[in-house]
Design a protein around this motif. Sequence first.
Motif, short mmCIF file in Angstrom:
data_model
loop_
_atom_site.label_atom_id
_atom_site.label_comp_id
_atom_site.label_asym_id
_atom_site.label_seq_id
_atom_site.Cartn_x
_atom_site.Cartn_y
_atom_site.Cartn_z
N ALA A 109 -6.32 6.04 16.19
CA ALA A 109 -5.71 6.13 14.93
C ALA A 109 -7.14 5.59 13.91
O ALA A 109 -7.34 6.23 12.67
CB ALA A 109 -4.68 4.95 14.93
N ILE A 110 -7.65 4.80 14.59
CA ILE A 110 -8.98 4.26 13.51
C ILE A 110 -10.14 5.22 13.64
O ILE A 110 -10.36 5.60 12.47
CB ILE A 110 -9.82 3.02 14.69
N GLU A 111 -10.20 6.34 14.48
CA GLU A 111 -11.09 7.54 14.34
C GLU A 111 -10.65 8.43 13.42
O GLU A 111 -11.43 9.02 12.36
CB GLU A 111 -11.37 7.90 15.76
N ASN A 112 -9.49 8.55 13.12
CA ASN A 112 -8.81 9.48 12.26
C ASN A 112 -8.83 8.95 10.84
O ASN A 112 -8.56 9.59 9.76
CB ASN A 112 -7.33 9.78 12.76
N HIS A 113 -8.93 7.69 10.80
CA HIS A 113 -9.34 6.95 9.55
C HIS A 113 -10.66 6.81 9.02
O HIS A 113 -10.74 6.04 8.01
CB HIS A 113 -8.39 5.91 9.34
N LEU A 114 -11.57 7.08 9.65
CA LEU A 114 -13.00 6.81 9.12
C LEU A 114 -13.71 7.54 8.17
O LEU A 114 -14.94 7.29 7.71
CB LEU A 114 -13.89 6.48 10.55
N ASP A 115 -13.03 8.77 7.88
CA ASP A 115 -13.93 9.67 6.83
C ASP A 115 -14.43 8.91 5.46
O ASP A 115 -15.57 8.99 5.36
CB ASP A 115 -13.01 10.77 6.57
N ASP A 116 -13.32 8.46 4.85
CA ASP A 116 -13.85 7.61 3.48
C ASP A 116 -12.76 6.81 3.23
O ASP A 116 -11.57 7.33 2.82
CB ASP A 116 -14.19 8.60 2.57
N PRO A 117 -13.00 5.22 3.01
CA PRO A 117 -11.83 4.60 2.57
C PRO A 117 -11.30 4.97 1.12
O PRO A 117 -10.10 4.78 1.13
CB PRO A 117 -12.56 3.26 2.47
N GLU A 118 -12.24 5.39 0.51
CA GLU A 118 -11.62 5.93 -1.09
C GLU A 118 -10.73 6.92 -0.84
O GLU A 118 -9.81 6.96 -1.76
CB GLU A 118 -12.83 6.20 -1.99
N LEU A 119 -11.16 7.76 -0.07
CA LEU A 119 -10.13 9.01 -0.04
C LEU A 119 -8.87 8.80 0.72
O LEU A 119 -7.83 9.22 0.41
CB LEU A 119 -10.93 10.12 0.78
N LEU A 120 -8.64 7.61 1.59
CA LEU A 120 -7.64 7.22 2.30
C LEU A 120 -6.80 6.77 1.16
O LEU A 120 -5.50 6.84 1.20
CB LEU A 120 -8.05 6.37 3.19
N ARG A 121 -7.27 5.89 0.15
CA ARG A 121 -6.52 5.42 -0.85
C ARG A 121 -5.74 6.43 -1.71
O ARG A 121 -4.61 6.37 -2.08
CB ARG A 121 -7.33 4.39 -1.69
N VAL A 170 0.58 0.54 14.28
CA VAL A 170 -0.96 0.99 14.22
C VAL A 170 -1.10 1.96 13.21
O VAL A 170 -2.24 1.70 12.41
CB VAL A 170 -0.87 1.92 15.61
N GLU A 171 -0.43 2.74 12.65
CA GLU A 171 -0.60 3.61 11.49
C GLU A 171 -0.76 2.77 10.12
O GLU A 171 -1.87 3.02 9.57
CB GLU A 171 0.45 4.43 11.57
N LEU A 172 0.34 1.69 10.09
CA LEU A 172 0.15 1.13 8.79
C LEU A 172 -1.12 -0.03 8.92
O LEU A 172 -1.92 -0.08 7.77
CB LEU A 172 1.44 0.51 8.27
N VAL A 173 -1.37 -0.76 9.95
CA VAL A 173 -2.28 -1.69 10.07
C VAL A 173 -3.63 -1.06 9.78
O VAL A 173 -4.61 -1.45 9.20
CB VAL A 173 -2.03 -2.35 11.00
N VAL A 174 -3.73 -0.07 10.53
CA VAL A 174 -4.96 0.67 10.65
C VAL A 174 -5.52 1.19 9.25
O VAL A 174 -6.47 0.96 8.73
CB VAL A 174 -5.21 2.02 11.86
N HIS A 175 -4.73 1.98 8.72
CA HIS A 175 -4.78 2.60 7.40
C HIS A 175 -5.14 1.48 6.39
O HIS A 175 -6.02 1.49 5.61
CB HIS A 175 -3.55 3.06 6.81
N LYS A 176 -4.47 0.23 6.36
CA LYS A 176 -4.67 -0.75 5.37
C LYS A 176 -5.95 -1.54 5.50
O LYS A 176 -6.60 -1.78 4.67
CB LYS A 176 -3.54 -2.01 5.51
N VAL A 177 -6.53 -1.91 6.90
CA VAL A 177 -7.67 -2.44 7.14
C VAL A 177 -8.63 -1.50 6.75
O VAL A 177 -9.90 -2.04 6.11
CB VAL A 177 -7.61 -2.80 8.66
N ILE A 178 -8.50 -0.14 7.32
CA ILE A 178 -9.82 0.79 7.00
C ILE A 178 -9.96 1.18 5.57
O ILE A 178 -11.00 1.43 5.11
CB ILE A 178 -9.65 1.97 7.98
N ALA A 179 -8.96 1.03 4.86
CA ALA A 179 -8.89 1.33 3.68
C ALA A 179 -9.33 0.40 2.63
O ALA A 179 -9.51 0.63 1.37
CB ALA A 179 -7.72 2.18 2.99
N THR A 180 -9.49 -0.79 3.33
CA THR A 180 -10.19 -2.11 2.42
C THR A 180 -11.50 -1.68 1.72
O THR A 180 -12.48 -1.13 2.53
CB THR A 180 -9.93 -3.08 3.28
N ARG A 181 -12.07 -2.35 0.75
CA ARG A 181 -13.41 -2.29 0.44
C ARG A 181 -14.12 -3.25 1.21
O ARG A 181 -15.46 -3.08 1.02
CB ARG A 181 -13.60 -2.30 -0.96
#
Length: 206
Positions: A106-118, A171-182
């Motif tokens: 999940a973490i590796e799939n959310h690493l591209d760009d926090p701004e894009l995730l948001r 996992v999905e929600l917490v990883v997304h929230k943390v990785i998408a933070t600035r």
Amino acid sequence: MPGKQSLHPRKRPKQVRGELTRERILVAAAQVFAEYGYAAGTTNRIAERAHVSIGSLYQYYPNKDAILVELVDRHLDAGEDALRRQQECGLPDMVEGAMRVLVRVAIENHLDDPELLRVMAEETPKSPELLRKVQEYEGARVAYLCELLGRYPEVRVGDVHMAAQITVNTVELVVHKVIATREAVDLQQFEDELVAMLTRYLAPAG
């Protein structure tokens, strides 16, 4: 609100050249959305970044909503592919190892760009097709985890299916929230803490 058809690509290229153009548009859109945000991430900016005319862009996508839907679709596909590759590597010996695999993918799939995730989380139009794909994606992960948890004798939960649902969504929600933070995040520490939390929930000591 855009109509249903406006959320679909206009055409799928049959030739290599067309596929390369479409790929350039998607890459450019990801960069533009991350850099400017969704409101200012216009199709003109995307076309300019992709080095194509605005007319060429509209041959493939009717609007930026359709581009964003496809980016989210690819994001889901990447997560499925990553989990499938991990499954093919065999099962860890302990449930803690299984949780580490789930969290790391999940973490590796959310690493591209926090701004894009948001942008993907907050701005993507919820088409019926995309919602169905999200549900299928979640359902497949829950089913896999149900099967997985049944193989570990240390797992002690009252309802395995409910535990799998809670785990997958956490996992999905917490990883997304943390990785998408600035804010900068120590990813290894984050992984360790989330794995420890889930392991204690699924396999409490004593």
